[in-house]
Design a protein around this motif. Structure first.
Motif, PDB file in Angstrom:
ATOM      1  N   MET A 275      -4.483  -3.265   6.821  1.00 16.86           N
ATOM      2  CA  MET A 275      -3.781  -1.815   6.248  1.00 16.86           C
ATOM      3  C   MET A 275      -3.393  -1.934   4.931  1.00 16.86           C
ATOM      4  SD  MET A 275      -0.173  -1.079   5.626  1.00 16.86           S
ATOM      5  CE  MET A 275       0.551  -2.048   7.266  1.00 16.86           C
ATOM      6  N   THR A 276      -2.858  -3.087   4.584  1.00 24.01           N
ATOM      7  CA  THR A 276      -2.462  -3.221   3.048  1.00 24.01           C
ATOM      8  C   THR A 276      -3.517  -3.149   2.163  1.00 24.01           C
ATOM      9  OG1 THR A 276      -0.546  -4.859   3.973  1.00 24.01           O
ATOM     10  CG2 THR A 276      -1.180  -4.932   1.565  1.00 24.01           C
ATOM     11  N   ASN A 277      -4.582  -3.757   2.530  1.00 19.89           N
ATOM     12  CA  ASN A 277      -5.702  -3.733   1.677  1.00 19.89           C
ATOM     13  C   ASN A 277      -6.101  -2.265   1.509  1.00 19.89           C
ATOM     14  OD1 ASN A 277      -5.850  -6.439   1.225  1.00 19.89           O
ATOM     15  ND2 ASN A 277      -7.309  -6.738   2.957  1.00 19.89           N
ATOM     16  N   GLN A 278      -6.330  -1.510   2.540  1.00 26.41           N
ATOM     17  CA  GLN A 278      -6.385  -0.186   2.573  1.00 26.41           C
ATOM     18  C   GLN A 278      -5.689   0.797   1.916  1.00 26.41           C
ATOM     19  OE1 GLN A 278      -7.205   1.884   6.457  1.00 26.41           O
ATOM     20  NE2 GLN A 278      -7.791  -0.216   7.200  1.00 26.41           N
ATOM     21  N   ILE A 279      -4.253   0.558   1.752  1.00 23.69           N
ATOM     22  CA  ILE A 279      -3.514   1.248   0.884  1.00 23.69           C
ATOM     23  C   ILE A 279      -3.637   0.727  -0.782  1.00 23.69           C
ATOM     24  CG2 ILE A 279      -1.147   1.554   0.435  1.00 23.69           C
ATOM     25  CD1 ILE A 279      -0.643   1.538   3.252  1.00 23.69           C
ATOM     26  N   ARG A 280      -3.907  -0.533  -0.935  1.00 21.28           N
ATOM     27  CA  ARG A 280      -4.106  -0.946  -2.305  1.00 21.28           C
ATOM     28  C   ARG A 280      -5.500  -0.326  -2.905  1.00 21.28           C
ATOM     29  NH1 ARG A 280      -6.567  -6.675  -2.267  1.00 21.28           N
ATOM     30  NH2 ARG A 280      -8.104  -5.232  -1.289  1.00 21.28           N
TER      31      ARG A 280
ATOM     32  N   VAL B 274       0.209   3.815  10.388  1.00 19.92           N
ATOM     33  CA  VAL B 274       0.295   4.086   8.816  1.00 19.92           C
ATOM     34  C   VAL B 274      -1.250   4.766   8.369  1.00 19.92           C
ATOM     35  CG1 VAL B 274       0.758   3.081   6.549  1.00 19.92           C
ATOM     36  CG2 VAL B 274       1.963   2.276   8.703  1.00 19.92           C
ATOM     37  N   TYR B 275      -0.944   5.942   7.596  1.00 18.84           N
ATOM     38  CA  TYR B 275      -2.122   6.285   7.006  1.00 18.84           C
ATOM     39  C   TYR B 275      -2.031   6.333   5.571  1.00 18.84           C
ATOM     40  CZ  TYR B 275      -1.761   8.106  11.681  1.00 18.84           C
ATOM     41  OH  TYR B 275      -1.597   8.286  13.224  1.00 18.84           O
ATOM     42  N   PRO B 276      -3.368   5.623   4.959  1.00 17.78           N
ATOM     43  CA  PRO B 276      -3.080   5.385   3.592  1.00 17.78           C
ATOM     44  C   PRO B 276      -3.487   6.749   2.822  1.00 17.78           C
ATOM     45  CG  PRO B 276      -4.584   3.720   4.669  1.00 17.78           C
ATOM     46  CD  PRO B 276      -4.086   4.818   5.795  1.00 17.78           C
ATOM     47  N   ARG B 277      -3.717   7.734   3.277  1.00 19.79           N
ATOM     48  CA  ARG B 277      -3.975   8.790   2.575  1.00 19.79           C
ATOM     49  C   ARG B 277      -2.725   9.706   2.277  1.00 19.79           C
ATOM     50  NH1 ARG B 277      -7.991  13.436   5.013  1.00 19.79           N
ATOM     51  NH2 ARG B 277      -9.475  11.598   4.007  1.00 19.79           N
ATOM     52  N   GLU B 278      -1.962   9.424   3.451  1.00 17.74           N
ATOM     53  CA  GLU B 278      -0.507  10.100   3.242  1.00 17.74           C
ATOM     54  C   GLU B 278       0.527   9.248   2.279  1.00 17.74           C
ATOM     55  OE1 GLU B 278       0.593  12.952   4.541  1.00 17.74           O
ATOM     56  OE2 GLU B 278      -1.657  13.206   5.486  1.00 17.74           O
ATOM     57  N   VAL B 279       0.288   7.949   2.333  1.00 14.52           N
ATOM     58  CA  VAL B 279       1.095   7.049   1.131  1.00 14.52           C
ATOM     59  C   VAL B 279       0.718   7.479   0.049  1.00 14.52           C
ATOM     60  CG1 VAL B 279       1.252   4.789   0.615  1.00 14.52           C
ATOM     61  CG2 VAL B 279       1.040   5.094   2.999  1.00 14.52           C
ATOM     62  N   VAL B 280      -0.569   7.632  -0.252  1.00 12.08           N
ATOM     63  CA  VAL B 280      -0.880   7.862  -1.806  1.00 12.08           C
ATOM     64  C   VAL B 280      -0.622   9.453  -2.031  1.00 12.08           C
ATOM     65  CG1 VAL B 280      -2.787   8.017  -3.220  1.00 12.08           C
ATOM     66  CG2 VAL B 280      -2.580   6.231  -1.712  1.00 12.08           C
ATOM     67  N   LYS B 281      -1.016  10.112  -1.103  1.00 13.40           N
ATOM     68  CA  LYS B 281      -0.467  11.843  -1.375  1.00 13.40           C
ATOM     69  C   LYS B 281       0.952  11.855  -1.891  1.00 13.40           C
ATOM     70  CE  LYS B 281      -0.127  16.156   0.803  1.00 13.40           C
ATOM     71  NZ  LYS B 281      -0.322  16.731   2.370  1.00 13.40           N
ATOM     72  N   ARG B 282       1.895  11.054  -1.027  1.00  8.01           N
ATOM     73  CA  ARG B 282       3.559  11.185  -1.363  1.00  8.01           C
ATOM     74  C   ARG B 282       3.542  10.638  -2.633  1.00  8.01           C
ATOM     75  NH1 ARG B 282       7.594  14.034  -1.670  1.00  8.01           N
ATOM     76  NH2 ARG B 282       9.552  13.072  -1.252  1.00  8.01           N
ATOM     77  N   ALA B 283       2.879   9.418  -3.124  1.00  9.46           N
ATOM     78  CA  ALA B 283       3.107   8.917  -4.172  1.00  9.46           C
ATOM     79  C   ALA B 283       2.705   9.969  -5.530  1.00  9.46           C
ATOM     80  CB  ALA B 283       2.456   7.750  -4.625  1.00  9.46           C
ATOM     81  N   LEU B 284       1.788  10.665  -5.307  1.00 11.04           N
ATOM     82  CA  LEU B 284       1.539  11.775  -6.371  1.00 11.04           C
ATOM     83  C   LEU B 284       2.484  12.813  -6.438  1.00 11.04           C
ATOM     84  CD1 LEU B 284      -2.392  12.005  -5.778  1.00 11.04           C
ATOM     85  CD2 LEU B 284      -1.281  10.946  -7.549  1.00 11.04           C
ATOM     86  N   GLU B 285       2.912  13.295  -5.278  1.00 13.00           N
ATOM     87  CA  GLU B 285       4.070  14.060  -5.280  1.00 13.00           C
ATOM     88  C   GLU B 285       5.193  13.836  -6.171  1.00 13.00           C
ATOM     89  OE1 GLU B 285       2.859  16.243  -0.798  1.00 13.00           O
ATOM     90  OE2 GLU B 285       4.545  14.863  -1.182  1.00 13.00           O
TER      91      GLU B 285
END
Length: 255
Positions: free
Chosen positions: A220-225, A183-194
């Motif tokens: 991983m959870t802390n990084q995404i948070r 899991v890649y936090p940057r991709e998670v946040v990028k998709r949320a913005l989209e």
């Protein structure tokens, strides 16, 4: 006139299809023997009168297998499927290459099982999409269990919410092995913005059945948070789905 198949079409087909034995013609009776017809009729009557609750797993599977094998005795096949995979849900969720390893299970049988699985997922999803998560939390949990609890490998999904906590998207982020999913936090946040999402719920499964988070899960959870909060996106929860129980990071004090 037969239309030739382009060579590229074969390259797109799954490799495991080429490993199947060539089908051998078998002389089948025009209709099943009377004892099979009576058994089938009895099962159908029980299903319509009492529903699935009135039937053990292997009999419910029999009703599905009749569609693919209308002239065969499917009881031994249903029993073998349950014995091999463990229960009805794991049979329905099993990947096609593993299903067709069993004697008596061909592509038509696997297709019927996958249709049932897809229908169950779509029904569960319809109960949560475009609805407030808070008021439909039990339905969200049921949906996550339906789609993920019986998988043989880890899957990571993200539920995206708007400012009113309405579920606007549910997407698979990654698939992994039996005990790891990248899991890649940057991709998670990028998709949320989209998607213009304001909040997230992370969901992944533990094929072992034990939802206890690993150190890697927590990290991983802390990084995404942290990445999400930097862009004013809230991480509401991270759910780990076990075979029969789930763990909430929020409820367990990890968030």
């Amino acid at each position: 006139m037969t239309t030739p198949v382009a060579p590229s079409a074969f390259r797109e087909m799954p490799d495991w299809l080429f490993d199947l034995e060539e089908a051998r013609p078998v002389a089948l009776p025009s209709r099943p023997p009377s004892y099979l017809r009576n058994h089938r009729k009895h099962l159908q009557e029980r299903f319509f009168e009492g529903g699935a609750q009135a039937m053990p797993d292997y009999e419910l599977l029999e009703l599905i297998l009749y569609r693919a094998l209308p002239r065969a005795d499917v009881k031994p096949i249903a029993s073998a499927l349950i014995e091999h995979f463990g229960d009805y849900n794991r049979v329905i969720s099993a990947p096609i290459p593993r299903l067709i390893e069993l004697e008596g299970v061909d592509l038509s049988v696997a297709q019927e099982l996958k249709i049932v699985e897809a229908a169950a997922h779509r029904l569960a999803r319809a109960r949560v999409m475009q609805r407030p998560v808070i008021s439909s939390w039990d339905a969200v949990i049921d949906y996550c269990h339906t789609t993920m609890a019986h998988r043989e490998t880890e899957q990571f999904r993200i539920l995206y919410l708007d400012r009113k906590n309405i579920l606007i998207a549910d997407e698979e982020q990654a698939r992994g092995t039996v005990d790891h999913v990248p899991v890649y936090p940057r991709e998670v946040v990028k998709r949320a913005l989209e998607l213009n999402a304001s909040a997230l719920i992370l969901v992944h499964n533990h094929p072992s059945g034990d939802p206890t988070p690993s150190d890697a899960d927590i990290s991983m959870t802390n990084q995404i948070r942290d990445a999400a909060e930097a862009l004013d996106i809230q991480l509401h929860d991270h759910l780990i789905i076990g075979k029969s129980v789930e763990l909430s990071f929020r409820g367990s004090g990890y968030l």
